[in-house]
Design an enzyme around this catalytic site. Structure first.
Site, PDB file in Angstrom:
ATOM      1  N   ASP A  53       5.779  31.932  30.922  1.00 43.51           N
ATOM      2  CA  ASP A  53       7.025  32.341  31.568  1.00 43.51           C
ATOM      3  C   ASP A  53       8.116  31.394  31.074  1.00 43.51           C
ATOM      4  OD1 ASP A  53       9.183  32.826  33.143  1.00 43.51           O
ATOM      5  OD2 ASP A  53       8.123  32.763  35.064  1.00 43.51           O
ATOM      6  N   TYR A  95       7.163  29.215  39.730  1.00 44.14           N
ATOM      7  CA  TYR A  95       7.844  30.403  40.256  1.00 44.14           C
ATOM      8  C   TYR A  95       7.966  31.432  39.145  1.00 44.14           C
ATOM      9  CZ  TYR A  95      11.538  33.247  42.442  1.00 44.14           C
ATOM     10  OH  TYR A  95      12.280  34.269  42.972  1.00 44.14           O
ATOM     11  N   LYS A 154      17.486  34.624  32.151  1.00 43.97           N
ATOM     12  CA  LYS A 154      18.537  33.595  32.190  1.00 43.97           C
ATOM     13  C   LYS A 154      19.395  33.575  30.898  1.00 43.97           C
ATOM     14  CE  LYS A 154      16.670  31.360  36.152  1.00 43.97           C
ATOM     15  NZ  LYS A 154      15.285  31.253  36.566  1.00 43.97           N
TER      16      LYS A 154
HETATM   17  C1  PLP Z   1      14.480  32.270  37.467  1.00 42.99           C
HETATM   18  C2  PLP Z   1      13.058  32.436  37.135  1.00 42.99           C
HETATM   19  C3  PLP Z   1      12.385  33.654  37.339  1.00 42.99           C
HETATM   20  C4  PLP Z   1      13.011  34.805  38.067  1.00 42.99           C
HETATM   21  O1  PLP Z   1      14.130  35.315  37.419  1.00 42.99           O
HETATM   22  P1  PLP Z   1      15.166  36.206  38.275  1.00 42.99           P
HETATM   23  O2  PLP Z   1      16.144  36.652  37.232  1.00 42.99           O
HETATM   24  O3  PLP Z   1      15.739  35.271  39.292  1.00 42.99           O
HETATM   25  O4  PLP Z   1      14.420  37.311  38.882  1.00 42.99           O
HETATM   26  C5  PLP Z   1      11.099  33.774  36.881  1.00 42.99           C
HETATM   27  N1  PLP Z   1      10.483  32.749  36.278  1.00 42.99           N
HETATM   28  C6  PLP Z   1      11.080  31.563  36.075  1.00 42.99           C
HETATM   29  C7  PLP Z   1      10.344  30.475  35.376  1.00 42.99           C
HETATM   30  C8  PLP Z   1      12.377  31.368  36.519  1.00 42.99           C
HETATM   31  O5  PLP Z   1      12.950  30.175  36.361  1.00 42.99           O
END
Ligand code: PLP
Length: 430
Positions: free
Chosen positions: A239, A144, A267
């Site tokens: 990511d 994701y 995060k």
């Molecule tokens: C949470 C997450 C996102 C998206 O971040 P948001 O602040 O919810 O838009 C993207 N990549 C990874 C790996 C994530 O865990």
């Protein structure tokens, strides 16, 4: 456990908010039952509107690595609020946090702050496309990267070479530019690259995946991608929105010693405030406006309150490297306890763990990609989730999520978690 006020709020919420929530997983659809509405949190505990207390194993999906309402973060936020929460003009803290990020994550030579992980990933692939002049991207099934159109493609579906949208509203045109491969399958990536010579701008992945449940990279997967990208002139994007500052101060790239061209963060970097960031090689980042022609902007980007929270968080983590050992110890104690109970009860399971992240999968297959994650008994997980909640332990409301630990968990909390796990398993297996 009385949750009447939460239930009333949820009923009302559904009249005014789609599904009653501002992010789908919060609605508990994957586990049944009604969501709990949180009133406050402190340290390792959440308190709901009805006054029930829960031990926290999500921690806002990662950011609250020090536990909730930590004094350092709180006072940083108050300090910034007092001098006005937003200017839309450059500030000292933005320079300080950028310098600190570049120092902590050496592959990042320049960094741009945004407001979410979604924005970070969306902007990173735009920069990679601008830099390479190529259109297509490769992502992995079950990874994701936020909810931008390009990422809502075949997340786990069978279509491997031709993307098809996972969500109405994503156009076929967009989908065609996103190619997907199974996680941990280097050969599948090589095949995609061969079939799309000189058309792939970037490969983006969670270098440790947390969004199909926790899945770690196979030996040589990350280094194999690195070599492939070098050979083909493809931008490699890690990511690390979830893993950055969590699995090690410098993220998975520090832990595994593989260096991406670009990194996305989120995060923990905001200490609980809405923040994301993307950065990488100078020559790629200098494609971004106002130096280069790739446009990307944000009214509230680099927001003073968010930067203050993030700076306090990152400085604290940097000054206290023992935090990662402490988290590892907490994680080890909890997962050993869980393993012990499950084995005693004779249930088939897989427990994937690294540092302060882990997922208990209700399957006896090893879980190395989305396909194997999906062999989990999600109905059984739903029952387990409810049984744990009833015993005051708040898990992620889906089998396909990782849990996130904080330093606020005490030995008594750990005992409570292990006890709740054993009792819950007995209940759902009887
Ligand atoms: C949470 C997450 C996102 C998206 O971040 P948001 O602040 O919810 O838009 C993207 N990549 C990874 C790996 C994530 O865990």
């Amino acid at each position: 456990m009385n949750t009447q006020i939460s239930q009333e709020l949820f009923s009302k919420a559904q009249n005014f908010i789609p599904g009653g929530v501002n992010s789908p997983v919060r609605a508990f659809k994957a586990v049944g039952g009604k969501p709990i509405f949180i009133q406050s949190a402190k340290g390792a505990y959440l308190f709901d509107e009805d006054g029930n207390r829960y031990i926290e194993l999500i921690n806002s999906w990662g950011p609250m690595i020090l536990g909730h309402a930590h004094e350092l973060i709180e006072s940083a936020i108050w300090g910034a609020v007092k001098t006005s929460p937003s200017f839309g003009a450059p500030t000292r803290r933005e320079v300080e946090i950028a310098e600190l990020i570049c120092h902590i994550v050496p592959s990042i030579e320049k960094v741009r702050m945004v407001n979410s992980g979604t924005e970070a990933c969306m902007s990173a692939i735009r920069a990679a496309r601008g830099y390479t002049g190529r259109a297509k991207i490769i992502k992995f099934e079950g990874c994701y990267h936020g909810h931008a159109d390009s990422f809502l493609i075949a997340a786990g579906s069978g279509a491997i070479t031709m993307g098809s949208p996972d969500s109405p509203g994503v156009t076929t045109g967009t989908a065609l530019d996103t190619l997907t491969a199974p996680y941990n399958d280097l050969q599948a990536v090589q095949n995609l690259v061969d079939a799309n010579k000189n058309q792939i701008a970037c490969i983006i992945l969670e270098p440790v995946a947390g969004n199909m449940g926790l899945v770690t990279p196979a030996p040589d997967f990350l280094s194999g991608l690195r070599q492939l990208c070098n050979r083909e002139g493809i931008v490699l994007i890690f990511d690390e929105v979830m893993t950055g500052f969590r699995l090690a101060l410098g993220g998975v790239q520090e832990l595994y010693g593989v260096t991406p061209d670009m990194t996305t963060l989120g995060k923990i970097i905001g200490g609980g405030m809405p923040v994301g960031a993307y950065g990488g090689k100078r020559e790629i980042m200098d494609c971004i406006s106002p130096v280069g022609k790739v446009y990307q902007a944000g009214t509230l980007s680099g927001n003073p309150v968010a930067m203050a929270a993030g700076l306090a968080m990152l400085r604290h983590l940097q000054a206290n490297p023992q935090i990662y050992k402490q988290l590892e110890t907490i994680s080890y104690k909890i997962t050993q306890g869980i393993r012990g109970s499950i084995e005693k009860l004779g249930l088939g399971y897989t427990l994937n763990q690294i540092g302060s992240m882990f997922t208990l999968f209700f399957t006896n297959q090893t879980v190395t990609n989305f396909e194997s994650a999906k062999t989990s008994d999600t109905a059984l997980f739903g029952k387990y989730f409810q049984a744990m909640l009833k015993r005051g332990v708040y898990l992620a409301p889906s089998q396909f999520e990782s849990l996130f630990l904080s330093t606020a968990l005490s030995d008594d909390d750990i005992k409570q978690i292990i006890w709740a796990n054993e009792e819950s398993l007995k209940e759902i297996l009887s």
